[in-house]
Design a protein around this motif. Structure first.
Motif, short mmCIF file in Angstrom:
data_model
loop_
_atom_site.label_atom_id
_atom_site.label_comp_id
_atom_site.label_asym_id
_atom_site.label_seq_id
_atom_site.Cartn_x
_atom_site.Cartn_y
_atom_site.Cartn_z
N ASN A 1 0.80 -1.23 0.00
CA ASN A 1 0.00 0.00 0.00
C ASN A 1 0.82 1.26 0.00
OD1 ASN A 1 -2.74 -0.44 -0.19
ND2 ASN A 1 -2.80 -1.30 1.87
N LEU B 1 5.37 11.43 -8.35
CA LEU B 1 5.24 12.88 -8.39
C LEU B 1 6.58 13.54 -8.08
CD1 LEU B 1 1.82 13.14 -6.60
CD2 LEU B 1 2.34 12.77 -8.98
N LEU C 1 4.74 5.44 -2.32
CA LEU C 1 3.55 6.25 -2.56
C LEU C 1 3.98 7.66 -2.93
CD1 LEU C 1 0.53 5.60 -2.30
CD2 LEU C 1 0.58 6.74 -0.09
N TRP C 2 3.48 8.16 -4.04
CA TRP C 2 3.73 9.52 -4.52
C TRP C 2 5.15 9.72 -5.04
CZ3 TRP C 2 0.88 13.41 -0.84
CH2 TRP C 2 -0.48 13.17 -0.95
#
Lengths: 342, 335
Positions: B248, B256, B252-253
């Motif tokens: 999960n 970006l 994450l990110w």
């Protein structure tokens, strides 16, 4: 009779495919699970996804214009956080709502201004906007704040009964109103036509004398405003403010637009599409919920697979269009360019 | 004085000057505000300090950003790197239970390669818009990673595997060497083969380059595959560093951050010229910013806020239009 002539053409085949998918998904759910085919299950789709419908519709304008807005989910979280924090300080519900709308609108307008005035890439600007909105809500509080304002609590629990004991909430009414407004703006306003024109070809739009700069800023402003409305609806739904609300929802909104038949290259798509896309993903989630033994990650895999199917489908249609149009436009590099960019 | 402004002007045309300048300003700020920022210690045969931390924690970002530079150079984007990273980490940690280490690493990298091929196929062969094509893997990827880990956080005790993320070589963190190797390989690939030139040509104008005899499809496939491999390597480093695979939250990110690193590094999102060196500095800048905020004692939650403001400022300074409007104001004031 012209009004009801439903010819399947290139223009509406994708949205019809989405509708068909919606029926198939719902039908298979109804066939597989007892109690799936009930009015309330269907209405719950709207109740649970009202905020997403609103945000995705705002996103649709941006995508049709040929841009992207990654900040929407963060703005929704920010609105929930600001509302909760204002209520904590004893603010009036009306004041909170107005402040939320103003924040969203200004946020969108700011992003639009940066993108238009300095020709920055929408990805970067809205990415920074996403960080900014999350950062501000973190600053307000890192904890979740429960909303106990009597007006909001009453509004959130208010049920509008349709048939017997089947009900919808106020959020659904807001969502439907927003979608209808979007449809009208997209179809009958000069702004809507300018959005489609710019998405089709920005250079042509400039040459046509359309107000490109103003429309660009307005599109992002509109997306910000819709995110704010979505934020209010979401706040009503959750009755709490939390800076980690809806992580990654901007991708859900984009996916809904794609499944709803809006081309990410811009210039094409019906504004009802996002709503249908949201309903499709909502039904998949409901099916997985009814199934009971499937784990939540199957939702992601199924939605991803659907995304792939629809994209391949869109591509086939565009390719067929190319084939049909090619003999006539062999000497038009402009057209070829557009196709290549897809 | 005239010579100096001339020098400044010619320097400002060099794209790489902006990320270096940004990094220098950040370090200058640190030098004044945080006295201990540059202190380094030699402990147990390893170097310790903020700068080393930046290099160590920034390594996965650097590797991913290198790959991202290639796809952005062809006017593409890959938003699935975070998910790919999660998949390769999950596969590697899952396989550690029963397979030799070399096979585990190979499998992790190979998973990245497959993901890259899939993205490349969608973009180059089927012709789907890059962002949407990679959106599919962004959505499915975390689902697949969860499928591999059965929704749990897998942990490992394998010392040799953990060395990849936590180990030290010659007193420096090991991930740094991996990052340097990846950079060198891609840099050589760019400069010593025709690939770099073809990539810039195809990114600048696909139609023209295909008339010139370049096969853009092959170039695009290659770029996406390299990005996938980079994400796979980063996935192994990250999972080795924390000795676990979290489907999960791993990476994450990071997509970006990687895109920001590329843009700060001077590569235009509209394709064409790309600057691998600039990307390295961009990634280092982002990592330094994070470390700075931590060592300032500011709440970690405000990192996002600072990042947003800094990114906007850096992008505005890079924008010619912004600098022009600034000059106009100065002239008006002078008049």
């Amino acid at each position: 009779m012209k009004l009801i002539s439903l010819k399947i053409s290139h223009n509406n085949i994708i949205v019809l495919a989405t509708l068909l998918l919606l029926f198939i998904l719902y039908g298979s759910g109804a066939a597989l699970y007892k109690g799936f085919f009930s009015m309330q299950v269907f209405l719950n789709l709207f109740i649970d996804n009202a905020y997403l419908i609103i945000v995705a519709t705002g996103m649709a304008f941006v995508i049709i214009k040929g841009g992207i807005d990654l900040s929407v989910a963060s703005v929704v979280a920010l609105i929930s956080m600001v509302s909760a924090s204002l209520f904590q300080h004893g603010a009036n519900a009306l004041v909170v709502t107005i402040v939320a709308l103003v924040i969203g609108t200004l946020f969108g307008a700011g992003q639009g201004y940066l993108i238009q005035r300095f020709q920055l890439h929408p990805w970067i600007v809205t990415l920074a906007g996403m960080f900014l909105a999350r950062g501000i809500s973190f600053l307000i509080s890192t904890e979740s704040i429960v909303i106990s304002n009597s007006v909001y609590v009453k509004l959130s629990q208010y049920k509008i009964y349709l048939w017997g004991d089947h009900f919808i909430t106020i959020s659904v009414v807001i969502a439907i109103a927003v979608v209808i407004a979007a449809l009208l703006i997209g179809r009958y306003s000069s702004f809507g036509r300018a959005v489609y024109a710019i998405g089709g070809s920005e250079k042509s739009a400039v040459l046509m004398g359309l107000p490109v700069a103003r429309t660009t800023i307005l599109v992002y402003t509109l997306s910000g405003l819709f995110s704010a409305i979505g934020g209010i609806v979401f706040t009503l739904y959750m009755l709490s403010g939390y800076s980690l609300h809806l992580m990654g929802m901007e991708m859900d909104a984009i996916a809904s637009c794609v499944i709803g038949g809006i081309l990410l290259t811009g210039g094409f798509g019906y504004l009802i599409g996002p709503t249908l896309g949201v309903l499709c993903t909502g039904i998949i989630q409901t099916i997985i919920m009814f199934q009971g033994t499937l784990s939540s990650w199957w939702t992601k895999i199924t939605i991803g697979f659907l995304l792939f199917l629809f994209m391949a489908f869109q591509r086939i249609i565009v390719m067929r269009k190319e084939k049909n149009a090619l003999p006539a436009s062999k000497n038009k590099p402009k057209f070829e360019n557009k196709v290549v960019n897809l | 004085m005239a010579g100096l402004t001339g020098l400044a002007r010619s320097l400002s045309k060099q794209k790489i000057i902006w990320p270096i300048l940004a990094l220098a300003v950040l370090f200058l700020f640190n030098l004044i505000v945080i006295p201990d920022f540059f202190r380094m210690e030699w402990k147990d045969g390893h170097l310790f300090g903020n700068l080393i931390d930046i290099l160590k924690n920034g390594s996965p970002l650097i590797i991913i950003a290198i790959g991202m530079t290639l796809v952005i150079a062809k006017e593409g984007i890959d938003i699935s790197v975070g998910s790919v990273l999660a998949i390769s980490g999950a596969i590697a940690v899952f396989m550690l239970d029963g397979y030799p280490l070399w096979l585990v690493i190979l499998a992790g990298v190979f998973a990245g390669l497959l993901c890259g091929l899939w993205n490349g196929m969608l973009v180059a062969m089927i012709g789907i818009q890059p962002m949407v094509a990679t959106l599919i893997l962004l959505t499915i990827g975390r689902g697949i990673a969860q499928l591999i880990t059965s929704g749990q956080v897998l942990t490992t005790n394998d010392r040799a595997y953990q060395f990849i993320g936590k180990g030290h070589l010659l007193g420096l963190p090991f991930p740094l060497f991996i990052a340097m190797a990846v950079f060198l390989l891609v840099y050589l690939f760019k400069t010593r083969t025709a690939f770099g030139l073809f990539l810039e040509a195809a990114g600048g104008n696909k139609t023209a380059s295909s008339y010139a005899g370049i096969r853009p499809k092959v170039i695009f496939m290659t770029a996406y595959t390299i990005t996938g491999i980079c994400a796979g390597i980063a996935g192994i480093i990250i999972s080795a560093n924390v000795a676990s695979a979290d489907a999960n939250n791993a990476g994450l990110w990071i997509e970006l951050d990687a895109i920001l690193a590329v843009v700060i590094g001077g590569t235009s999102m509209r394709g064409g010229r790309f600057y691998l060196g600039g990307t390295i500095f961009g990634a280092l800048f982002i990592q330094s910013l994070t470390t700075t905020i931590y060592s300032l004692g500011v709440e970690p939650s405000s990192i996002l806020l600072v990042k947003a403001v800094v990114v906007i400022i850096v992008c505005l300074i890079q924008s010619d239009l912004f600098r022009q409007s600034f000059k106009l104001v100065k002239k008006k004031v002078a008049a």
